[in-house]
Design a protein around this motif. Structure first.
Motif, PDB file in Angstrom:
ATOM      1  N   LYS B 151       0.904  -1.338   0.182  1.00  0.00           N
ATOM      2  CA  LYS B 151      -0.007  -0.064   0.043  1.00  0.00           C
ATOM      3  C   LYS B 151       0.804   1.106   0.020  1.00  0.00           C
ATOM      4  O   LYS B 151       1.879   1.178   0.372  1.00  0.00           O
ATOM      5  CB  LYS B 151      -0.945  -0.002   1.349  1.00  0.00           C
ATOM      6  CG  LYS B 151      -1.926  -1.313   1.496  1.00  0.00           C
ATOM      7  CD  LYS B 151      -3.048  -0.998   0.527  1.00  0.00           C
ATOM      8  CE  LYS B 151      -4.360  -1.850   0.883  1.00  0.00           C
ATOM      9  NZ  LYS B 151      -5.113  -1.610   1.786  1.00  0.00           N
ATOM     10  N   ARG B 152       0.232   2.585  -0.568  1.00  0.00           N
ATOM     11  CA  ARG B 152       0.958   3.662  -0.637  1.00  0.00           C
ATOM     12  C   ARG B 152       0.369   4.854   0.122  1.00  0.00           C
ATOM     13  O   ARG B 152      -0.849   4.837   0.082  1.00  0.00           O
ATOM     14  CB  ARG B 152       1.428   3.976  -2.176  1.00  0.00           C
ATOM     15  CG  ARG B 152       2.100   2.965  -2.742  1.00  0.00           C
ATOM     16  CD  ARG B 152       2.250   3.423  -4.247  1.00  0.00           C
ATOM     17  NE  ARG B 152       0.840   3.443  -4.821  1.00  0.00           N
ATOM     18  CZ  ARG B 152       0.653   4.171  -5.896  1.00  0.00           C
ATOM     19  NH1 ARG B 152       1.389   4.928  -6.562  1.00  0.00           N
ATOM     20  NH2 ARG B 152      -0.271   4.261  -6.400  1.00  0.00           N
ATOM     21  N   VAL B 153       1.081   5.478   0.541  1.00  0.00           N
ATOM     22  CA  VAL B 153       0.708   6.970   1.180  1.00  0.00           C
ATOM     23  C   VAL B 153       1.589   7.985   0.507  1.00  0.00           C
ATOM     24  O   VAL B 153       2.664   7.905   0.373  1.00  0.00           O
ATOM     25  CB  VAL B 153       1.123   6.791   3.114  1.00  0.00           C
ATOM     26  CG1 VAL B 153       1.169   8.340   3.304  1.00  0.00           C
ATOM     27  CG2 VAL B 153       0.132   5.870   3.694  1.00  0.00           C
ATOM     28  N   LEU B 154       0.734   9.184   0.347  1.00  0.00           N
ATOM     29  CA  LEU B 154       1.277  10.208  -0.484  1.00  0.00           C
ATOM     30  C   LEU B 154       1.474  11.543   0.652  1.00  0.00           C
ATOM     31  O   LEU B 154       0.814  11.762   1.478  1.00  0.00           O
ATOM     32  CB  LEU B 154       0.077  10.706  -1.560  1.00  0.00           C
ATOM     33  CG  LEU B 154       0.575  12.011  -2.323  1.00  0.00           C
ATOM     34  CD1 LEU B 154       1.805  11.736  -3.167  1.00  0.00           C
ATOM     35  CD2 LEU B 154      -0.501  12.358  -3.208  1.00  0.00           C
ATOM     36  N   VAL B 155       2.793  12.211   0.404  1.00  0.00           N
ATOM     37  CA  VAL B 155       3.055  13.199   1.237  1.00  0.00           C
ATOM     38  C   VAL B 155       3.275  14.356   0.384  1.00  0.00           C
ATOM     39  O   VAL B 155       4.260  13.886  -0.710  1.00  0.00           O
ATOM     40  CB  VAL B 155       4.327  13.011   1.899  1.00  0.00           C
ATOM     41  CG1 VAL B 155       4.734  14.104   2.858  1.00  0.00           C
ATOM     42  CG2 VAL B 155       4.387  11.781   3.034  1.00  0.00           C
ATOM     43  N   LYS B 156       2.458  15.382   0.424  1.00  0.00           N
ATOM     44  CA  LYS B 156       2.504  16.396  -0.607  1.00  0.00           C
ATOM     45  C   LYS B 156       2.840  17.852   0.315  1.00  0.00           C
ATOM     46  O   LYS B 156       1.862  18.140   1.086  1.00  0.00           O
ATOM     47  CB  LYS B 156       1.585  16.631  -1.454  1.00  0.00           C
ATOM     48  CG  LYS B 156       1.420  17.853  -2.607  1.00  0.00           C
ATOM     49  CD  LYS B 156       2.108  17.366  -3.748  1.00  0.00           C
ATOM     50  CE  LYS B 156       2.074  18.641  -4.794  1.00  0.00           C
ATOM     51  NZ  LYS B 156       2.554  17.977  -5.946  1.00  0.00           N
ATOM     52  N   ILE B 157       3.684  18.775   0.213  1.00  0.00           N
ATOM     53  CA  ILE B 157       4.002  19.685   0.873  1.00  0.00           C
ATOM     54  C   ILE B 157       4.277  20.923   0.164  1.00  0.00           C
ATOM     55  O   ILE B 157       4.836  20.767  -0.914  1.00  0.00           O
ATOM     56  CB  ILE B 157       5.362  19.556   1.907  1.00  0.00           C
ATOM     57  CG1 ILE B 157       5.359  18.155   2.258  1.00  0.00           C
ATOM     58  CG2 ILE B 157       5.551  20.631   2.724  1.00  0.00           C
ATOM     59  CD1 ILE B 157       6.831  17.689   2.791  1.00  0.00           C
TER      60      ILE B 157
END
Lengths: 160, 160, 160
Positions: B151-157
């Motif tokens: 599974k994947r988690v997105l980090v967008k800053i």
């Protein structure tokens, strides 16, 4: 030569000035004299937005604690009572460590961590023409589920 | 005439350089060897923030899947057990298509789609002076409700 | 002297042009002919993003009402049925003022305010290379819990 006349950097820079990213941070403090309670914090968030001078952007409002919530709903006393009774049914207060293993730590607030998940940690509100971009009935609430102590809410606004 | 001396554009541009909008994207990967489980991903999000060089802004962390959550709460093992049992009560695992019509598709994860709604898809965290702007006990968790696969988690800053 | 040649402000300004913060606002309207219902609004949000011209940033999508939700999950009819039955169990429709004190106001939608809290008010989606930065199955839904009237959803995109 040797210096650029004042109007020298005007080739579009005024436009850009209005597009510079700004940010503003403010911490609100609360101390509810009850275990559970709700406070309409819309005026304080509006004040923080006014201070920021930001016209277009996003405004994050979040609880800095893990036993309280920030959420948006109607400022109607009957509804807030309803939320209280409903949350008590979904995650009853019970200081014993049988229902909430979290209370084995010596805490008695296992229920509060669950109530907070139902109501949420944070809201993100659009900022448009310097205002919170809200529908007619939207109001921002702080929801306390383990009160009788000082708690904090963070307001962070970014935009231009 | 004919060209502007280098310092010619300095009339405030240094300030502007510090206000240029930046963005940073990172994908975190997980593979839990159980159906349900919780992982503290705060260190990975901190690392992504460090890489971004962003000092002031907002950090979005979201599950890229619809049977898992990203949420903020306490890193206390008893509490995570409590969440597991509570979610099982609110939306029990049941592979039959009677309780969850979603399972008519051949899936057995109807419950996971419900658990994820209670715990949420995403968190937005303020970035202040290059740090996640957190209260004392806030920790970011990945909550898995249909594990045993990648599974994947997105980090967008975004910020400056 | 007297004017600055066109190339005079080129000392890095092209780069900056690509980093200017932009924002875009759009309101979507819905009128569901039922009390409860779900609408996949991903195409409308994609269209708003396309109009914005924003390539990197964040996209907020929120209900402007307090009896409806915006959430992200699977576009599978069985699942949407499941959500409906599950929410009815967690917060049953009951126009009487006994269960929901909110209905003392003459409203009959106390249940809708509760269902909305479970499903959430808003989603924040990353924008990357001009696209909604989604996992395979992520779709944005409007969830109506007090329909039969006109409702609005706000899309606010900030970025560059």
């Amino acid at each position: 030569m040797g210096f650029v006349p004042l109007f020298g950097c005007r080739c579009g820079l005024e436009d850009r000035y209005t597009h510079i990213m700004k940010s503003h941070r403010k911490v609100l403090e609360f101390h509810l004299r009850s275990r559970m309670g709700f406070v309409n914090i819309t005026p304080q968030v509006r004040e923080a937005l006014r201070e920021s001078g930001i016209r277009e952007g996003l405004c994050l409002v979040n609880s800095m604690h893990i036993t309280s919530s920030v959420f948006i709903n109607d400022d109607e006393p009957g509804l807030l009572e309803d939320y209280g009774r409903w949350l008590e049914k979904l995650a009853p207060f019970d200081p014993s460590p049988e229902r909430y293993h979290h209370n084995r730590t010596g805490e008695d607030n296992g229920d509060a961590h669950h109530k907070r998940q139902v109501m949420g940690r944070e809201v993100v509100v659009a900022v448009t023409r310097g205002q919170l971009d809200f529908g007619t009935w939207e109001q921002i609430f702080y929801g306390e589920f383990d009160g009788n102590r000082r708690k904090r809410v963070l307001v962070k606004i970014i935009g231009e």
